[in-house]
Design a protein around this motif. Sequence first.
Motif, PDB file in Angstrom:
ATOM      1  N   TRP A  58       0.835  -1.192   0.000  1.00 36.37           N
ATOM      2  CA  TRP A  58       0.000   0.000   0.000  1.00 36.37           C
ATOM      3  C   TRP A  58       0.870   1.243   0.000  1.00 36.37           C
ATOM      4  CZ3 TRP A  58      -0.326  -4.253   2.984  1.00 36.37           C
ATOM      5  CH2 TRP A  58      -1.470  -5.049   2.836  1.00 36.37           C
ATOM      6  N   THR A  59       0.384   2.271  -0.654  1.00 32.64           N
ATOM      7  CA  THR A  59       1.008   3.579  -0.533  1.00 32.64           C
ATOM      8  C   THR A  59       0.204   4.365   0.492  1.00 32.64           C
ATOM      9  OG1 THR A  59      -0.306   4.484  -2.343  1.00 32.64           O
ATOM     10  CG2 THR A  59       1.870   3.606  -2.906  1.00 32.64           C
ATOM     11  N   PHE A  60       0.857   5.275   1.182  1.00 32.71           N
ATOM     12  CA  PHE A  60       0.157   6.063   2.193  1.00 32.71           C
ATOM     13  C   PHE A  60       0.656   7.496   2.176  1.00 32.71           C
ATOM     14  CE2 PHE A  60       3.823   4.196   4.341  1.00 32.71           C
ATOM     15  CZ  PHE A  60       4.412   5.313   4.915  1.00 32.71           C
ATOM     16  N   THR A  61      -0.184   8.365   2.677  1.00 36.59           N
ATOM     17  CA  THR A  61       0.169   9.765   2.880  1.00 36.59           C
ATOM     18  C   THR A  61      -0.455  10.226   4.188  1.00 36.59           C
ATOM     19  OG1 THR A  61      -1.756  10.631   1.722  1.00 36.59           O
ATOM     20  CG2 THR A  61       0.216  10.270   0.397  1.00 36.59           C
ATOM     21  N   PHE A  62       0.196  11.157   4.836  1.00 37.44           N
ATOM     22  CA  PHE A  62      -0.363  11.793   6.024  1.00 37.44           C
ATOM     23  C   PHE A  62       0.423  13.053   6.321  1.00 37.44           C
ATOM     24  CE2 PHE A  62       2.674   8.631   7.641  1.00 37.44           C
ATOM     25  CZ  PHE A  62       3.431   9.368   8.534  1.00 37.44           C
ATOM     26  N   LEU A  63      -0.100  13.829   7.233  1.00 38.72           N
ATOM     27  CA  LEU A  63       0.605  15.019   7.699  1.00 38.72           C
ATOM     28  C   LEU A  63       1.137  14.741   9.098  1.00 38.72           C
ATOM     29  CD1 LEU A  63      -1.788  17.937   6.689  1.00 38.72           C
ATOM     30  CD2 LEU A  63       0.325  17.253   5.579  1.00 38.72           C
ATOM     31  N   TYR A  64       2.362  15.162   9.325  1.00 36.35           N
ATOM     32  CA  TYR A  64       2.969  15.071  10.650  1.00 36.35           C
ATOM     33  C   TYR A  64       3.601  16.419  10.949  1.00 36.35           C
ATOM     34  CZ  TYR A  64       5.931  13.713  14.518  1.00 36.35           C
ATOM     35  OH  TYR A  64       6.534  13.648  15.756  1.00 36.35           O
ATOM     36  N   GLN A  65       3.077  17.096  11.935  1.00 34.67           N
ATOM     37  CA  GLN A  65       3.521  18.436  12.302  1.00 34.67           C
ATOM     38  C   GLN A  65       3.486  19.366  11.088  1.00 34.67           C
ATOM     39  OE1 GLN A  65       7.337  17.910  14.239  1.00 34.67           O
ATOM     40  NE2 GLN A  65       6.360  17.242  16.126  1.00 34.67           N
ATOM     41  N   ILE A  83       6.285   7.236  15.198  1.00 41.15           N
ATOM     42  CA  ILE A  83       5.461   7.412  13.997  1.00 41.15           C
ATOM     43  C   ILE A  83       5.231   6.063  13.326  1.00 41.15           C
ATOM     44  CG2 ILE A  83       5.357   8.462  11.698  1.00 41.15           C
ATOM     45  CD1 ILE A  83       4.859  10.353  14.105  1.00 41.15           C
ATOM     46  N   LYS A  84       6.262   5.232  13.235  1.00 41.20           N
ATOM     47  CA  LYS A  84       6.107   3.907  12.637  1.00 41.20           C
ATOM     48  C   LYS A  84       5.091   3.072  13.410  1.00 41.20           C
ATOM     49  CE  LYS A  84      10.532   3.237  10.328  1.00 41.20           C
ATOM     50  NZ  LYS A  84      11.754   2.424  10.280  1.00 41.20           N
ATOM     51  N   LYS A  85       5.120   3.147  14.733  1.00 43.26           N
ATOM     52  CA  LYS A  85       4.167   2.399  15.553  1.00 43.26           C
ATOM     53  C   LYS A  85       2.737   2.867  15.275  1.00 43.26           C
ATOM     54  CE  LYS A  85       2.965   1.118  20.212  1.00 43.26           C
ATOM     55  NZ  LYS A  85       2.838   1.548  21.549  1.00 43.26           N
ATOM     56  N   GLN A  86       2.538   4.174  15.197  1.00 46.70           N
ATOM     57  CA  GLN A  86       1.208   4.711  14.892  1.00 46.70           C
ATOM     58  C   GLN A  86       0.755   4.272  13.502  1.00 46.70           C
ATOM     59  OE1 GLN A  86       1.117   8.973  15.431  1.00 46.70           O
ATOM     60  NE2 GLN A  86       1.853   8.833  17.536  1.00 46.70           N
ATOM     61  N   LEU A  87       1.677   4.261  12.551  1.00 47.64           N
ATOM     62  CA  LEU A  87       1.354   3.849  11.194  1.00 47.64           C
ATOM     63  C   LEU A  87       0.972   2.367  11.146  1.00 47.64           C
ATOM     64  CD1 LEU A  87       1.138   4.644   8.238  1.00 47.64           C
ATOM     65  CD2 LEU A  87       3.587   4.222   8.029  1.00 47.64           C
ATOM     66  N   HIS A  88       1.709   1.522  11.870  1.00 45.50           N
ATOM     67  CA  HIS A  88       1.369   0.095  11.946  1.00 45.50           C
ATOM     68  C   HIS A  88      -0.042  -0.089  12.504  1.00 45.50           C
ATOM     69  CE1 HIS A  88       5.117  -1.709  10.711  1.00 45.50           C
ATOM     70  NE2 HIS A  88       5.800  -1.042  11.630  1.00 45.50           N
ATOM     71  N   GLU A  89      -0.375   0.642  13.553  1.00 47.84           N
ATOM     72  CA  GLU A  89      -1.699   0.533  14.156  1.00 47.84           C
ATOM     73  C   GLU A  89      -2.789   0.961  13.184  1.00 47.84           C
ATOM     74  OE1 GLU A  89      -1.456   2.772  17.787  1.00 47.84           O
ATOM     75  OE2 GLU A  89      -0.157   1.289  18.738  1.00 47.84           O
ATOM     76  N   LEU A  90      -2.560   2.042  12.444  1.00 45.65           N
ATOM     77  CA  LEU A  90      -3.539   2.495  11.452  1.00 45.65           C
ATOM     78  C   LEU A  90      -3.714   1.454  10.345  1.00 45.65           C
ATOM     79  CD1 LEU A  90      -2.558   6.246  11.170  1.00 45.65           C
ATOM     80  CD2 LEU A  90      -4.796   5.370  11.846  1.00 45.65           C
ATOM     81  N   MET A  91      -2.632   0.886   9.872  1.00 48.64           N
ATOM     82  CA  MET A  91      -2.734  -0.104   8.812  1.00 48.64           C
ATOM     83  C   MET A  91      -3.423  -1.376   9.301  1.00 48.64           C
ATOM     84  SD  MET A  91      -1.713   1.297   6.084  1.00 48.64           S
ATOM     85  CE  MET A  91      -1.584  -0.080   4.960  1.00 48.64           C
ATOM     86  N   LEU A  92      -3.135  -1.785  10.511  1.00 51.72           N
ATOM     87  CA  LEU A  92      -3.820  -2.966  11.058  1.00 51.72           C
ATOM     88  C   LEU A  92      -5.322  -2.723  11.145  1.00 51.72           C
ATOM     89  CD1 LEU A  92      -1.393  -4.110  13.877  1.00 51.72           C
ATOM     90  CD2 LEU A  92      -1.959  -5.352  11.784  1.00 51.72           C
ATOM     91  N   TYR A  93      -5.692  -1.550  11.562  1.00 50.92           N
ATOM     92  CA  TYR A  93      -7.114  -1.198  11.702  1.00 50.92           C
ATOM     93  C   TYR A  93      -7.805  -1.141  10.343  1.00 50.92           C
ATOM     94  CZ  TYR A  93     -11.325   1.409  12.771  1.00 50.92           C
ATOM     95  OH  TYR A  93     -12.631   1.820  12.861  1.00 50.92           O
ATOM     96  N   HIS A  94      -7.201  -0.461   9.377  1.00 51.62           N
ATOM     97  CA  HIS A  94      -7.864  -0.216   8.098  1.00 51.62           C
ATOM     98  C   HIS A  94      -7.736  -1.390   7.109  1.00 51.62           C
ATOM     99  CE1 HIS A  94      -9.083   3.869   8.800  1.00 51.62           C
ATOM    100  NE2 HIS A  94      -7.884   4.153   9.285  1.00 51.62           N
ATOM    101  N   VAL A  95      -6.621  -2.074   7.098  1.00 48.02           N
ATOM    102  CA  VAL A  95      -6.382  -3.083   6.074  1.00 48.02           C
ATOM    103  C   VAL A  95      -6.671  -4.500   6.570  1.00 48.02           C
ATOM    104  CG1 VAL A  95      -4.618  -4.132   4.603  1.00 48.02           C
ATOM    105  CG2 VAL A  95      -4.683  -1.661   4.900  1.00 48.02           C
ATOM    106  N   TYR A  96      -6.199  -4.820   7.739  1.00 49.49           N
ATOM    107  CA  TYR A  96      -6.284  -6.206   8.200  1.00 49.49           C
ATOM    108  C   TYR A  96      -7.504  -6.488   9.065  1.00 49.49           C
ATOM    109  CZ  TYR A  96      -1.587  -6.724   6.394  1.00 49.49           C
ATOM    110  OH  TYR A  96      -0.501  -6.761   5.575  1.00 49.49           O
TER     111      TYR A  96
END
Length: 71
Positions: free
Chosen positions: A19-26, A57-70
């Motif tokens: 998957w490709t992803f985008t987000f804003l951080y600060q 940030i990587k941990k937050q991204l993993h959690e988001l991907m687990l929620y949305h994809v898996y």
Amino acid sequence: MIQHFRYKPMFKNTQLPGWTFTFLYQGQPINGVYHKTGDIEWTNPIVFHNTEEEEKIKKQLHELMLYHVYD
């Protein structure tokens, strides 16, 4: 904190993971690739203040991907 998170499959065949992803951080736009192994590849130059911040940030991204994809 990650804001305005979006993702989409890399391949038209949705059985091929990646998957490709985008987000804003600060206020900074962040782009990358989330591989099926859970590896994260940043696709734009990012300046994190330290490795601890990047790991957070990587941990937050993993959690988001687990929620949305898996889920």
